[in-house]
Design an enzyme around this catalytic site. Structure first.
Site, short mmCIF file in Angstrom:
data_model
loop_
_atom_site.label_atom_id
_atom_site.label_comp_id
_atom_site.label_asym_id
_atom_site.label_seq_id
_atom_site.Cartn_x
_atom_site.Cartn_y
_atom_site.Cartn_z
CB SER A 1 -0.91 0.01 1.23
OG SER A 1 -1.61 -1.20 1.34
N1 SAH Z 1 -0.48 -5.17 4.13
C1 SAH Z 1 0.23 -5.46 2.90
C2 SAH Z 1 -0.48 -4.99 1.64
C3 SAH Z 1 -1.89 -5.34 1.55
S1 SAH Z 1 -2.53 -5.60 -0.06
C4 SAH Z 1 1.65 -4.96 2.93
O1 SAH Z 1 2.06 -4.32 3.90
O2 SAH Z 1 2.38 -5.22 1.97
C5 SAH Z 1 -3.88 -6.63 0.42
C6 SAH Z 1 -3.48 -8.06 0.71
O3 SAH Z 1 -4.65 -8.73 1.15
C7 SAH Z 1 -2.97 -8.83 -0.51
O4 SAH Z 1 -1.75 -9.44 -0.21
C8 SAH Z 1 -4.06 -9.89 -0.75
O5 SAH Z 1 -3.57 -11.11 -1.27
C9 SAH Z 1 -4.62 -10.06 0.65
N2 SAH Z 1 -5.96 -10.63 0.73
C10 SAH Z 1 -7.02 -10.39 -0.07
N3 SAH Z 1 -8.08 -11.09 0.35
C11 SAH Z 1 -7.70 -11.79 1.45
C12 SAH Z 1 -8.34 -12.69 2.35
N4 SAH Z 1 -9.62 -13.04 2.20
N5 SAH Z 1 -7.62 -13.21 3.35
C13 SAH Z 1 -6.31 -12.86 3.54
N6 SAH Z 1 -5.64 -12.02 2.72
C14 SAH Z 1 -6.33 -11.49 1.69
#
Ligand code: SAH
Length: 219
Positions: free
Chosen positions: A73
């Site tokens: 992000s």
């Molecule tokens: N916090 C992360 C970036 C988040 S991007 C960082 O610091 O890099 C959002 C993330 O949520 C992605 O990696 C995506 O694969 C994950 N995601 C999406 N749906 C999800 C779910 N149902 N359970 C767990 N992770 C999920």
């Protein structure tokens, strides 16, 4: 005098300068007033969590690809969410969406032990590897569906969801302790609302709204 462009030392000092610039921007504009959040930002080397092909942009204030069509992000968004979350040392913290592991490292600077859940196996492994290389031993990366939370370590004082959903999953509300706080982007991918949920009683939440953002979807 010979100048070697792109040498590791030069790159590191560039990162430090760029990092300081972002820090000054947040501090001088008073966008981020939490000293603990600002300190955590200075502590965590974001360049260790960025894909090598984008490393030069480690301190650019926008999201970057991390594989599986996901992104690390935008720094400003991360800091605003962390500030809303108001994490104290010793809090039990759950993150949904480990991605690169960067936000989990920041949460670990603030709280200590952190559980982070990631749906994509490839990203769960990436987060584990990045966190280990950067020396964050107190982060537990779980491969699973974040909508289920992680009951094994519940209840949590703080929960941070880093992907957008149309409503906050019930299991996450259940796994939040009374007096606990959850931050989540709620709504469509483009134009979701940043919500805080303060659990005041087992079935009672006080909701706050903190502006519109863009996030990859919680799937
Ligand atoms: N916090 C992360 C970036 C988040 S991007 C960082 O610091 O890099 C959002 C993330 O949520 C992605 O990696 C995506 O694969 C994950 N995601 C999406 N749906 C999800 C779910 N149902 N359970 C767990 N992770 C999920």
């Amino acid at each position: 005098m010979a100048v070697i462009f792109g040498s590791p030392d030069k790159q590191n000092s560039n990162f430090e300068q760029q990092k300081q610039r972002l820090y000054n921007y947040w501090k001088n504009s008073r966008m981020i007033s939490s000293d603990s959040v600002l300190k955590a930002f200075l502590e965590v080397p974001r360049e260790h969590f960025v894909d090598p092909s984008f490393r030069e942009q480690s301190y650019a204030d926008h999201p970057l690809p991390i594989g599986c069509e996901q992104t690390i992000s935008q720094p400003t968004t991360v800091m605003l969410m962390l500030q809303l979350l108001d994490v104290l040392t010793g809090h039990r913290v759950l993150e949904i969406g480990a991605g690169s592991g960067y936000n989990a490292a920041l949460l670990s600077e603030l709280a200590g032990v952190v559980v982070t859940v990631e749906r994509h196996l490839q990203l769960a492994e990436l987060a584990r590897e990045n966190l280990q290389k950067a020396g964050y031993k107190d982060v537990i990366v779980v491969k699973g569906d974040g909508k289920q939370g992680y009951a094994e370590q519940a209840p949590y004082d703080r929960i941070m969801v880093t992907a957008a959903s149309h409503q906050v999953p019930q299991k996450l509300k259940d796994q939040l302790s009374v007096g606990g706080l959850l931050v989540a982007p709620v709504g469509a991918t483009y134009g979701c609302e940043m919500l805080t949920l303060n659990k005041t009683a087992p079935e009672n939440f006080q909701t706050g709204s903190h502006g519109l953002f863009s996030f990859v979807p919680l799937v």
